[in-house]
Design a protein around this motif. Structure first.
Motif, PDB file in Angstrom:
ATOM      1  N   TYR A 141       0.856  -1.195   0.000  1.00  0.00           N
ATOM      2  CA  TYR A 141       0.000   0.000   0.000  1.00  0.00           C
ATOM      3  C   TYR A 141       0.891   1.245   0.000  1.00  0.00           C
ATOM      4  CZ  TYR A 141       0.859  -0.336   5.064  1.00  0.00           C
ATOM      5  OH  TYR A 141       1.441  -0.448   6.299  1.00  0.00           O
ATOM      6  N   PRO A 142       0.355   2.380  -0.500  1.00  0.00           N
ATOM      7  CA  PRO A 142       1.182   3.593  -0.538  1.00  0.00           C
ATOM      8  C   PRO A 142       1.415   4.127   0.874  1.00  0.00           C
ATOM      9  CG  PRO A 142      -0.877   3.863  -1.792  1.00  0.00           C
ATOM     10  CD  PRO A 142      -0.992   2.589  -1.033  1.00  0.00           C
ATOM     11  N   THR A 143       2.522   4.806   1.063  1.00  0.00           N
ATOM     12  CA  THR A 143       2.785   5.410   2.368  1.00  0.00           C
ATOM     13  C   THR A 143       2.776   6.935   2.253  1.00  0.00           C
ATOM     14  OG1 THR A 143       5.163   5.509   2.079  1.00  0.00           O
ATOM     15  CG2 THR A 143       4.293   3.491   3.001  1.00  0.00           C
ATOM     16  N   VAL A 144       2.346   7.586   3.314  1.00  0.00           N
ATOM     17  CA  VAL A 144       2.388   9.055   3.362  1.00  0.00           C
ATOM     18  C   VAL A 144       3.211   9.537   4.552  1.00  0.00           C
ATOM     19  CG1 VAL A 144       0.218   9.457   2.130  1.00  0.00           C
ATOM     20  CG2 VAL A 144       0.176   9.079   4.597  1.00  0.00           C
ATOM     21  N   ASP A 145       3.732   8.587   5.315  1.00  0.00           N
ATOM     22  CA  ASP A 145       4.558   8.911   6.479  1.00  0.00           C
ATOM     23  C   ASP A 145       5.837   9.614   6.003  1.00  0.00           C
ATOM     24  OD1 ASP A 145       6.276   8.894   8.619  1.00  0.00           O
ATOM     25  OD2 ASP A 145       5.975   6.770   9.119  1.00  0.00           O
ATOM     26  N   ALA A 146       6.070  10.802   6.521  1.00  0.00           N
ATOM     27  CA  ALA A 146       7.228  11.605   6.092  1.00  0.00           C
ATOM     28  C   ALA A 146       8.545  10.836   6.216  1.00  0.00           C
ATOM     29  CB  ALA A 146       7.286  12.896   6.910  1.00  0.00           C
ATOM     30  N   ALA A 147       8.611   9.918   7.181  1.00  0.00           N
ATOM     31  CA  ALA A 147       9.862   9.167   7.406  1.00  0.00           C
ATOM     32  C   ALA A 147      10.147   8.159   6.302  1.00  0.00           C
ATOM     33  CB  ALA A 147       9.792   8.451   8.751  1.00  0.00           C
ATOM     34  N   THR A 148       9.179   7.957   5.389  1.00  0.00           N
ATOM     35  CA  THR A 148       9.368   6.976   4.297  1.00  0.00           C
ATOM     36  C   THR A 148       9.549   7.654   2.938  1.00  0.00           C
ATOM     37  OG1 THR A 148       6.989   6.844   3.813  1.00  0.00           O
ATOM     38  CG2 THR A 148       7.855   5.298   5.465  1.00  0.00           C
ATOM     39  N   LEU A 149       9.393   8.968   2.904  1.00  0.00           N
ATOM     40  CA  LEU A 149       9.283   9.635   1.601  1.00  0.00           C
ATOM     41  C   LEU A 149      10.622   9.880   0.894  1.00  0.00           C
ATOM     42  CD1 LEU A 149       6.256  12.025   2.208  1.00  0.00           C
ATOM     43  CD2 LEU A 149       6.294   9.673   1.370  1.00  0.00           C
ATOM     44  N   GLY A 150      11.730   9.682   1.608  1.00  0.00           N
ATOM     45  CA  GLY A 150      13.031   9.754   0.939  1.00  0.00           C
ATOM     46  C   GLY A 150      13.139   8.639  -0.085  1.00  0.00           C
ATOM     47  N   VAL A 151      12.693   7.452   0.289  1.00  0.00           N
ATOM     48  CA  VAL A 151      12.667   6.313  -0.626  1.00  0.00           C
ATOM     49  C   VAL A 151      11.436   6.402  -1.530  1.00  0.00           C
ATOM     50  CG1 VAL A 151      12.292   3.808  -0.689  1.00  0.00           C
ATOM     51  CG2 VAL A 151      14.100   4.762   0.729  1.00  0.00           C
ATOM     52  N   GLY A 152      10.335   6.868  -0.975  1.00  0.00           N
ATOM     53  CA  GLY A 152       9.128   7.080  -1.766  1.00  0.00           C
ATOM     54  C   GLY A 152       7.950   6.278  -1.264  1.00  0.00           C
ATOM     55  N   GLY A 153       6.753   6.828  -1.463  1.00  0.00           N
ATOM     56  CA  GLY A 153       5.547   6.208  -0.929  1.00  0.00           C
ATOM     57  C   GLY A 153       4.645   5.552  -1.955  1.00  0.00           C
ATOM     58  N   ASN A 154       4.869   5.818  -3.246  1.00  0.00           N
ATOM     59  CA  ASN A 154       3.977   5.252  -4.275  1.00  0.00           C
ATOM     60  C   ASN A 154       4.231   3.763  -4.483  1.00  0.00           C
ATOM     61  OD1 ASN A 154       2.245   7.364  -5.361  1.00  0.00           O
ATOM     62  ND2 ASN A 154       4.150   8.359  -5.977  1.00  0.00           N
ATOM     63  N   THR A 155       3.169   3.050  -4.890  1.00  0.00           N
ATOM     64  CA  THR A 155       3.321   1.611  -5.145  1.00  0.00           C
ATOM     65  C   THR A 155       3.816   1.381  -6.582  1.00  0.00           C
ATOM     66  OG1 THR A 155       0.995   1.301  -5.768  1.00  0.00           O
ATOM     67  CG2 THR A 155       1.555   0.981  -3.444  1.00  0.00           C
TER      68      THR A 155
ATOM     69  N   THR B 150       0.325   3.290  -7.730  1.00  0.00           N
ATOM     70  CA  THR B 150       0.054   4.740  -7.701  1.00  0.00           C
ATOM     71  C   THR B 150       1.161   5.547  -8.378  1.00  0.00           C
ATOM     72  OG1 THR B 150       1.024   4.876  -5.482  1.00  0.00           O
ATOM     73  CG2 THR B 150      -1.374   4.630  -5.615  1.00  0.00           C
ATOM     74  N   GLY B 151       2.337   4.958  -8.557  1.00  0.00           N
ATOM     75  CA  GLY B 151       3.422   5.648  -9.264  1.00  0.00           C
ATOM     76  C   GLY B 151       3.093   5.974 -10.704  1.00  0.00           C
ATOM     77  N   ILE B 152       2.121   5.264 -11.286  1.00  0.00           N
ATOM     78  CA  ILE B 152       1.793   5.511 -12.698  1.00  0.00           C
ATOM     79  C   ILE B 152       1.008   6.824 -12.866  1.00  0.00           C
ATOM     80  CG2 ILE B 152      -0.483   4.376 -12.958  1.00  0.00           C
ATOM     81  CD1 ILE B 152       0.631   3.038 -15.505  1.00  0.00           C
ATOM     82  N   ILE B 153       0.460   7.351 -11.775  1.00  0.00           N
ATOM     83  CA  ILE B 153      -0.374   8.565 -11.890  1.00  0.00           C
ATOM     84  C   ILE B 153       0.478   9.770 -12.303  1.00  0.00           C
ATOM     85  CG2 ILE B 153      -2.012  10.088 -10.718  1.00  0.00           C
ATOM     86  CD1 ILE B 153      -2.732   7.589  -8.934  1.00  0.00           C
TER      87      ILE B 153
END
Ligand SMILES: [Zn+2]
Ligand SMILES: [Zn+2]
Length: 310
Positions: A25-39, A57-60
């Motif tokens: 599932y996608p993540t929105v937690d700021a601590a994960t966004l360096g790597v990225g949250g999209n699936t 969700t990365g395709i959007i």
């Protein structure tokens, strides 16, 4: 044309870009966004085309980039590993499917002709989404694959040809082809692995696969000698074998399993993919460090990361 905006028509281009790297599932937690949250979603610019692996969700954002500023109607080739929600969640928001003149060719596992179309129609069941798949304005063609195919491309934007391949790893050569391998190692309906060949270089896309002890021989053979292997590495061994919440049987590999396959298949580089959503950037950095000690040419897939194969 700058290096960051390569000309898609350049025949010496064989470049991957990661638009979604997260599993489940996608993540929105700021601590994960360096790597990225999209699936899951990986774009490949090659031989004047855009091939896209999975429609998480990365395709959007990728679809928006494809359509924004396009001088001619875009054509995209989307290869689905399977139809679990994290791999198709972005499909109904993929701009080319909403744009009348655009063309999208969708490939994915399906036991019979029309099976993949039927699976994807579940996505737009009226209880889940207000517009049916058939009502989306973009032109689309959907192809069911059973594994063991070789897909050849004519001129850009034309319908590809699907044949049964004679060898598991596909041909080495100049021509752009995609070969397929169906694996049963993902619950419940298995998963499709893809290998893209062009100008004697190749990479393998192998997500959502739970390796057995020693790796599956047919998967190792399929990946044999690839320049790059993108492999599911969702779990740490301690999560996989946890006494209280073992992930064994959930359909995903550990870091060690991915390394084992990379070594046995003698691939040149390994990309760890389909990251566990609860693994934050700090954990991913540690995973990368530990994995590099086992297989030097390893990198953790990050959103926005690009890799050239030519
Ligand atoms: Zn998945
Ligand atoms: Zn899955």
């Amino acid at each position: 044309m700058s290096r960051s905006q390569p000309n898609i028509k350049d025949s010496s281009l064989f470049r991957l870009k990661f638009w979604g790297v997260r599993g489940s599932y996608p993540t929105v937690d700021a601590a994960t966004l360096g790597v990225g949250g999209n699936t899951s979603c990986v774009e490949v610019k090659v031989d004047g085309r855009r091939l896209i692996f999975d429609a998480g969700t990365g395709i959007i954002p990728l679809g928006k980039e494809l359509c924004n500023g396009a001088t001619s109607p875009p054509a995209a080739y989307v290869f689905l590993s399977h139809t679990h929600i994290d791999h198709v969640l972005g499909l109904c928001f993929f701009e080319p499917l909403l744009t009348a003149a655009a063309r999208t060719f969708i490939f994915g596992p399906g036991a019979t002709h029309g099976a993949l179309t039927r699976s994807l129609r579940h996505l737009t069941n009226s209880h889940l989404f207000p517009v049916s798949l058939d009502e989306l304005k973009g032109k689309k063609e959907i192809f069911s694959l059973t594994g063991g195919e070789i897909i050849r491309f004519g001129s850009p934007g034309r319908r590809p040809k699907i044949e049964k391949a004679r060898t598991v790893s596909g041909p080495d050569g100049e021509e752009l082809v995609v070969t397929t391998c169906k694996s049963a190692a993902h619950p419940l309906n298995g998963v499709m692995l893809y290998r893209v060949h062009y100008k004697n270089k190749s990479f393998v896309y192998a997500t959502d696969i739970e390796q057995q002890e020693g790796g599956y021989p047919e998967v190792i053979e399929f990946a044999r000698g690839a320049d790059l292997l993108i492999h599911d590495a969702q779990y740490l061994p301690e999560e996989y074998f946890s006494r209280t919440k073992a992930r064994k049987g959930w359909g995903h590999s550990t870091i060690d399993m991915a390394v084992d396959v990379a070594r046995k298949a003698e691939v040149k580089r390994l990309v760890l993919f389909h990251h566990e959503p609860t693994h934050d950037d700090k954990t991913m950095k540690e995973i990368e460090k530990q994995t590099k000690a086992l297989f030097h040419s390893t990198v953790v897939a990050r959103e926005g990361m690009e890799i050239s194969l030519l």
